[in-house]
Design a protein around this motif. Structure first.
Motif, PDB file in Angstrom:
ATOM      1  N   ALA A 108       0.877  -1.112   0.078  1.00 41.94           N
ATOM      2  CA  ALA A 108       0.058   0.023   0.020  1.00 41.94           C
ATOM      3  C   ALA A 108       0.670   1.371  -0.152  1.00 41.94           C
ATOM      4  O   ALA A 108       0.464   2.320  -0.656  1.00 41.94           O
ATOM      5  N   LYS A 109       2.133   1.199   0.654  1.00 44.51           N
ATOM      6  CA  LYS A 109       3.041   2.322   0.725  1.00 44.51           C
ATOM      7  C   LYS A 109       3.215   3.121  -0.486  1.00 44.51           C
ATOM      8  O   LYS A 109       3.200   4.287  -0.659  1.00 44.51           O
ATOM      9  N   PHE A 145      -0.034   8.357  10.157  1.00 45.31           N
ATOM     10  CA  PHE A 145       0.991   7.553   9.425  1.00 45.31           C
ATOM     11  C   PHE A 145       1.865   8.408   8.993  1.00 45.31           C
ATOM     12  O   PHE A 145       1.771   9.275   8.244  1.00 45.31           O
ATOM     13  N   ASN A 151      -7.754   8.425   6.547  1.00 43.11           N
ATOM     14  CA  ASN A 151      -7.247   7.287   6.624  1.00 43.11           C
ATOM     15  C   ASN A 151      -8.324   6.597   7.972  1.00 43.11           C
ATOM     16  O   ASN A 151      -8.508   7.038   9.287  1.00 43.11           O
ATOM     17  N   ASN A 202      -4.610   4.420  11.789  1.00 41.88           N
ATOM     18  CA  ASN A 202      -3.375   4.165  12.521  1.00 41.88           C
ATOM     19  C   ASN A 202      -2.724   5.663  12.819  1.00 41.88           C
ATOM     20  O   ASN A 202      -2.627   6.559  11.789  1.00 41.88           O
ATOM     21  N   ASP A 214      -7.052   6.195   2.519  1.00 41.60           N
ATOM     22  CA  ASP A 214      -6.042   5.098   2.729  1.00 41.60           C
ATOM     23  C   ASP A 214      -7.039   4.083   3.710  1.00 41.60           C
ATOM     24  O   ASP A 214      -7.411   4.403   4.998  1.00 41.60           O
ATOM     25  N   ILE A 220      -6.318   0.884   4.312  1.00 41.30           N
ATOM     26  CA  ILE A 220      -5.579  -0.537   4.284  1.00 41.30           C
ATOM     27  C   ILE A 220      -6.206  -1.303   5.665  1.00 41.30           C
ATOM     28  O   ILE A 220      -6.251  -2.319   5.568  1.00 41.30           O
ATOM     29  N   TYR A 221      -6.946  -0.671   6.549  1.00 39.15           N
ATOM     30  CA  TYR A 221      -7.459  -1.462   7.684  1.00 39.15           C
ATOM     31  C   TYR A 221      -9.014  -1.724   7.483  1.00 39.15           C
ATOM     32  O   TYR A 221      -9.792  -1.763   8.325  1.00 39.15           O
ATOM     33  N   SER A 279      -1.556  -6.396   3.181  1.00 34.86           N
ATOM     34  CA  SER A 279      -0.615  -6.688   4.311  1.00 34.86           C
ATOM     35  C   SER A 279      -1.246  -7.112   5.624  1.00 34.86           C
ATOM     36  O   SER A 279      -0.660  -8.024   6.314  1.00 34.86           O
ATOM     37  N   LYS A 280      -2.102  -6.092   5.990  1.00 38.69           N
ATOM     38  CA  LYS A 280      -2.905  -6.474   7.492  1.00 38.69           C
ATOM     39  C   LYS A 280      -3.945  -7.429   7.369  1.00 38.69           C
ATOM     40  O   LYS A 280      -3.863  -8.482   8.252  1.00 38.69           O
ATOM     41  N   ARG A 318       4.255  -7.706   0.034  1.00 35.63           N
ATOM     42  CA  ARG A 318       4.107  -6.644  -0.747  1.00 35.63           C
ATOM     43  C   ARG A 318       3.100  -6.696  -2.022  1.00 35.63           C
ATOM     44  O   ARG A 318       3.133  -6.913  -2.846  1.00 35.63           O
TER      45      ARG A 318
HETATM   46  C1  PLP Z   1      -2.133   3.753   7.648  1.00 31.88           C
HETATM   47  C2  PLP Z   1      -1.284   2.844   6.844  1.00 31.88           C
HETATM   48  N1  PLP Z   1      -1.334   3.107   5.402  1.00 31.88           N
HETATM   49  C3  PLP Z   1      -0.275   2.414   4.734  1.00 31.88           C
HETATM   50  C4  PLP Z   1       0.533   1.392   5.378  1.00 31.88           C
HETATM   51  C5  PLP Z   1       1.151   0.604   4.506  1.00 31.88           C
HETATM   52  O1  PLP Z   1       1.118  -0.664   4.256  1.00 31.88           O
HETATM   53  P1  PLP Z   1       2.055  -1.770   3.257  1.00 31.88           P
HETATM   54  O2  PLP Z   1       2.776  -2.443   4.271  1.00 31.88           O
HETATM   55  O3  PLP Z   1       0.979  -2.596   2.495  1.00 31.88           O
HETATM   56  O4  PLP Z   1       2.867  -0.866   2.378  1.00 31.88           O
HETATM   57  C6  PLP Z   1       0.317   1.113   6.720  1.00 31.88           C
HETATM   58  C7  PLP Z   1       1.233   0.243   7.418  1.00 31.88           C
HETATM   59  O5  PLP Z   1       1.557   0.319   8.413  1.00 31.88           O
HETATM   60  C8  PLP Z   1      -0.476   1.819   7.214  1.00 31.88           C
HETATM   61  O6  PLP Z   1      -0.580   1.866   8.715  1.00 31.88           O
END
Ligand code: PLP
Length: 386
Positions: A100-101, A125, A171, A175, A203, A205-206, A235-236, A244
């Protein structure tokens, strides 16, 4: 020696890695450390996902593939977005990425010029602020307040909009606070973005990691066709941090250009990892359900434990796997407390200030560890203040 590019003097690291290194230094001295610093599920990648990768490697599916992602994974992502967000993006709206990064990095690289203003949650983040600085854009951190359960307030967003605002990063679940935005608040922000012609990077991701709250996406209003860009990944939810794999869903014109960044920077996302991603989305979801049941039990244990430590108080997070207790009553700052807890209690967590100035006065605990470890850590922290 000639100077580096200006942005190289501005880009930052991540607190999690700094504290992991400190904890490892203690371990090398023979100390036992309980780990709460890294945001990574402690569950293994489910077997059926690993099986797909083994088979694809054995079948020699190991070459370059399409830069923007393989068609069958994009189709699985179309189904996924339709099921979870209620709209079906076109294939051309999807960009598959190694994690995701890069979705954060590429979106910002694609949209933000030096001097543009970028809004993001604080605490938040660290990558959002770091990449903003790297691009010589202007940080506009928006404070998340405990009295609002750390939910981003649309009024704060509105008050910070200027003609230079280019991008708002959302987000949820969040996080480091574990807060979850309501539909109402998200839609209000999406409407502000439309009114003032601003892009949104959501974002998410969660998105599969919620407890009592429901998940909502700010991208629903324009179906990621005009100004919103959705970021999600594997990832999560599927314990695939090291594999990745992530993706963006956004306006076709922007995704097409970001595909060119992919070609130039990475060529493609690993072929067999993408196949494993299809299995993750389409296969058995029980490992995710079991993981979330475990996380809920751990969340309840850590919140209960933190609230028994003098000077600590912790809200109940609604999503992700982070607890974000206030330590304001202790009279110490968050680094002092995090160091005290590491060196005196043998417990590694992160100072809230690692997530922005508004994280000062808090700690972040990633509860990706067993209930027994959580209870033991809480006991050790309590005793270290006696
Ligand atoms: C809010 C947030 N976005 C993106 C990511 C990155 O995820 P990835 O490991 O898939 O790159 C994280 C990872 O900690 C995150 O907490």
């Amino acid at each position: 020696m000639k100077e580096l590019a200006t942005g190289m003097y501005k880009i930052l690291g991540e607190g999690a890695f700094e504290y992991l290194a400190k904890a490892q230094a203690e371990e090398r001295k023979g100390k036992n450390i309980l780990h709460f610093e890294i945001g990574q599920p402690d569950f293994p990648t489910p077997d059926h996902i690993k099986q797909t990768a083994y088979e694809e490697i054995k079948g020699n599916y190991t070459g370059y593939v399409s830069a923007t992602g393989i068609l069958d994974l994009k189709q699985a992502i179309q189904d996924e977005i339709e099921q979870t967000r209620g709209y079906r993006p076109s294939i051309e709206q999807i960009l598959v990425l190694p994690g995701a990064k890069p979705g954060i990095f590429f979106t910002m690289l694609g949209l933000v010029n030096p001097g543009d203003e970028v809004m993001y949650p604080d605490p938040g983040f660290p990558t959002y602020g770091s990449v903003t600085k790297y691009l010589q854009a202007v940080d506009v951190p928006i404070a998340l307040r405990e009295k609002n359960q750390f939910k981003l307030d649309p009024t704060d967003v509105e008050n910070s909009i200027t003609p230079k605002t280019k991008l708002i990063i959302l987000n949820s679940p969040q996080n480091p606070t574990g807060s979850v935005m309501t539909k109402n608040r998200l839609y209000q922000i999406a409407e502000l973005a439309e009114k003032h012609d601003i892009y949104i990077l959501a974002d998410e991701i969660y998105s599969k990691m919620l407890y009592e709250a429901d998940f909502h996406s700010a991208t629903v209003l324009d179906e990621a066709k005009e100004r919103t860009i959705l970021l999600d990944g594997f990832s999560k939810s599927y314990s695939m941090t090291g594999w990745r794999l992530g993706y963006l869903v956004g306006p076709e014109t922007i995704i097409e250009k970001m595909g060119l960044i992919m070609i130039n920077a990475l060529s493609c996302t690993t072929s067999f990892v993408q196949k494993a991603g299809i299995t993750a989305l389409k296969g058995d979801q029980q490992p995710l359900e079991k993981m979330m049941a475990a996380f809920k039990e751990r969340r309840d244990a850590i919140v209960k434990g933190l609230n028994t430590i003098p000077g600590f108080s912790c809200l109940t997070p609604q999503g992700a796997f982070y607890a974000f207790p206030s330590i304001k009553e202790t009279g110490m700052n968050s680094r002092e407390i995090a160091d005290h807890i590491l060196y005196k209690a043998g417990v590694c967590c992160l100072p809230g200030s690692a997530f922005g100035p508004n994280g000062e006065g808090y700690l972040r605990f990633s509860y990706a560890t067993s209930v027994e470890n959580i209870q033991q850590a809480m006991k050790q922290i309590k005793e270290s203040f006696d």
